[in-house]
Design an enzyme around this catalytic site. Structure first.
Site, PDB file in Angstrom:
ATOM      1  CD  GLN A   1      13.336  15.210  11.465  1.00 41.02           C
ATOM      2  OE1 GLN A   1      12.890  16.082  12.226  1.00 41.02           O
ATOM      3  NE2 GLN A   1      14.629  15.055  11.249  1.00 41.02           N
TER       4      GLN A   1
ATOM      5  NE  ARG B   1      21.969  12.882   9.117  1.00 37.37           N
ATOM      6  CZ  ARG B   1      20.746  12.781   9.616  1.00 37.37           C
ATOM      7  NH1 ARG B   1      19.857  12.014   9.044  1.00 37.37           N
ATOM      8  NH2 ARG B   1      20.409  13.449  10.707  1.00 37.37           N
TER       9      ARG B   1
ATOM     10  N   GLY C   1      16.561   8.594   8.674  1.00 37.69           N
ATOM     11  CA  GLY C   1      16.145   7.491   9.537  1.00 37.69           C
ATOM     12  C   GLY C   1      17.221   6.411   9.437  1.00 37.69           C
TER      13      GLY C   1
ATOM     14  CG  ASN D   1      15.579   8.370  18.500  1.00 37.46           C
ATOM     15  OD1 ASN D   1      15.798   7.985  17.359  1.00 37.46           O
ATOM     16  ND2 ASN D   1      14.373   8.769  18.879  1.00 37.46           N
ATOM     17  CE  LYS D   2      16.225  13.921  14.395  1.00 40.31           C
ATOM     18  NZ  LYS D   2      17.454  14.569  13.856  1.00 40.31           N
TER      19      LYS D   2
ATOM     20  CG  ASP E   1      19.427   7.938  14.734  1.00 37.32           C
ATOM     21  OD1 ASP E   1      18.415   8.331  15.341  1.00 37.32           O
ATOM     22  OD2 ASP E   1      19.544   7.991  13.499  1.00 37.32           O
TER      23      ASP E   1
HETATM   24  O1  MRU Z   1      17.747  13.154  11.520  1.00 33.87           O
HETATM   25  P1  MRU Z   1      16.866  11.981  11.199  1.00 33.87           P
HETATM   26  O2  MRU Z   1      15.532  12.369  10.690  1.00 33.87           O
HETATM   27  O3  MRU Z   1      17.575  10.987  10.300  1.00 33.87           O
HETATM   28  O4  MRU Z   1      16.661  11.266  12.600  1.00 33.87           O
HETATM   29  C1  MRU Z   1      15.963  10.052  12.623  1.00 33.87           C
HETATM   30  C2  MRU Z   1      15.726   9.547  13.978  1.00 33.87           C
HETATM   31  O5  MRU Z   1      16.203  10.058  14.953  1.00 33.87           O
HETATM   32  C3  MRU Z   1      14.923   8.282  14.084  1.00 33.87           C
HETATM   33  O6  MRU Z   1      14.181   8.266  15.259  1.00 33.87           O
HETATM   34  C4  MRU Z   1      15.874   7.086  14.066  1.00 33.87           C
HETATM   35  O7  MRU Z   1      16.730   7.144  12.961  1.00 33.87           O
HETATM   36  C5  MRU Z   1      15.165   5.807  14.077  1.00 33.87           C
HETATM   37  S1  MRU Z   1      14.350   5.528  12.573  1.00 33.87           S
HETATM   38  C6  MRU Z   1      13.651   4.012  12.520  1.00 33.87           C
END
Ligand code: MRU
Length: 355
Positions: A196, A89, A47, A247-248, A237
């Site tokens: 997630q 990352r 996140g 975003n995801k 992100d």
């Molecule tokens: O791969 P992840 O689990 O780190 O991806 C997270 C996301 O895409 C969240 O939606 C994003 O980081 C916002 S978290 C407040």
């Protein structure tokens, strides 16, 4: 909120191991920068805001190893350490923005002793941690205005307490609305491949006693067509100057579906998730993750071993598909390029605490 995703405890970074949730709750104590790098890479901590804090703590962990008194060597060590943490990352800009804050402190204090610089860096990392807690609650309170009594909402991935220090961005909106006494429902998309949404979002929403329904990602269109979704709330992100939002993976599909069904899409993200150095989403680096995340789940094979796999972890939603962006400075509406600039310019000088 009772969930403490990441915390500095006795010279270590304590994190909840999110790879194990929801079946096992376990803390990991990161004692050095390698443990932290690995925790970020493997999504033990994840996140965007949480990995920003993790990056700052990772620097503190790495600096424990520097023992000499040679300033030149110290700075060389420090910058190498920041590069190393930054290699964990690529997409969430919070990680790089927080490393930049640590670098700024180190740069501004070049004439101080190494012990002083280390102390100032420690203070900065703790400030980053404390700001996340405050900022998430402010975003939640702004976003809660958008929640209506007895309506249903949708979210994807996990943008909750587990993605921040302890409150969340998109889910923070739900927590604040609940505190205000509103009753509403949330559909959580499971979020293939690492689930997630299924593993983390439903876990924390249920813990907070929010009416939650889990759906597979490919059910979203049907649920929208049935008129069950008043609005979609997601985290981010990285947000470009024009409002394009990474975003995801799967967020873009939801955005297109939302447009088709006339459903508003709200992004909830702090200033630290904006990358104002880039003009559009085309410049956002998208992380590609390993094939086995798609062909296996927790060591159970779900596809032929040797099938070709494409596994981008994020997608970019064009700003034209976004209704508004909820930040700790208020709700930003289109035209995004102009209003993002205006919001941050105006508010930064008014309130120096929030960066
Ligand atoms: O791969 P992840 O689990 O780190 O991806 C997270 C996301 O895409 C969240 O939606 C994003 O980081 C916002 S978290 C407040």
């Amino acid at each position: 909120m009772a969930i403490e995703t990441i915390k500095w405890v006795n010279g270590c970074a304590r994190i909840i191991d999110q790879r194990k949730l929801p079946t096992e709750f376990k803390y990991i104590f990161c004692r050095d920068e390698k443990m932290m790098w690995h925790a970020i890479k493997t999504l033990a901590v994840r996140g965007a805001p949480a990995i920003g804090v993790a990056a700052a703590f990772g620097v503190l962990l790495g600096l424990k190893k520097f023992k000499g008194s040679d300033k030149y060597k110290f700075y060389k060590f420090f910058y190498k350490l920041c590069d190393y943490i930054g290699s964990s990352r690529p997409t969430a800009v919070n990680l790089f923005n927080m490393l930049d804050r640590m670098k700024e402190v180190a740069e501004k204090n070049r004439d101080r002793s190494i012990a002083d610089i280390k102390e100032l860096l420690h203070k900065e990392a703790i400030a980053i941690y404390n700001e996340d807690r405050k900022v998430c609650r402010r975003m939640g309170d702004f976003g809660a205005q958008l929640i209506q009594q007895n309506k249903s909402y949708m979210t994807v991935c996990n943008a909750g307490a587990l993605a921040t220090v302890d409150y969340g961005t998109a889910l923070g909106v739900f927590y604040s609305a609940k505190k205000q006494g509103k009753k509403f429902k949330v559909f959580s998309c499971e979020t293939r491949p690492l689930l997630q949404g299924a593993r983390l979002t439903t876990w924390e929403l249920l813990k907070e006693k929010i009416n939650t329904t889990l759906i597979c990602d490919n059910m979203a269109a049907t649920v929208m067509r049935q008129g069950k979704v008043k609005a979609i709330f997601t985290g981010a992100d990285r947000i470009a100057s024009n409002g394009d939002t990474a975003n995801k993976i799967g967020t873009y599909s939801l955005a297109v579906l939302a447009k088709h069904h006339g459903i508003p899409l709200y992004i909830v993200a702090p200033r630290s998730t904006f990358d104002l150095k880039i003009k559009s989403g085309r410049q956002i680096p998208i992380e590609e993750r390993s094939a086995d995340e798609v062909t296996h789940f927790r060591n159970v094979q779900t596809a032929p071993q040797d099938v070709k796999v494409y596994n981008p972890a994020f997608d970019v939603t064009d700003h034209s598909l976004i209704t508004a962006i909820v930040t700790e400075y208020g709700i930003i509406r289109p035209p995004f390029e102009k209003n993002i600039k205006k919001t941050f310019r105006r508010r930064i000088s008014e309130n120096q605490i929030i960066r």
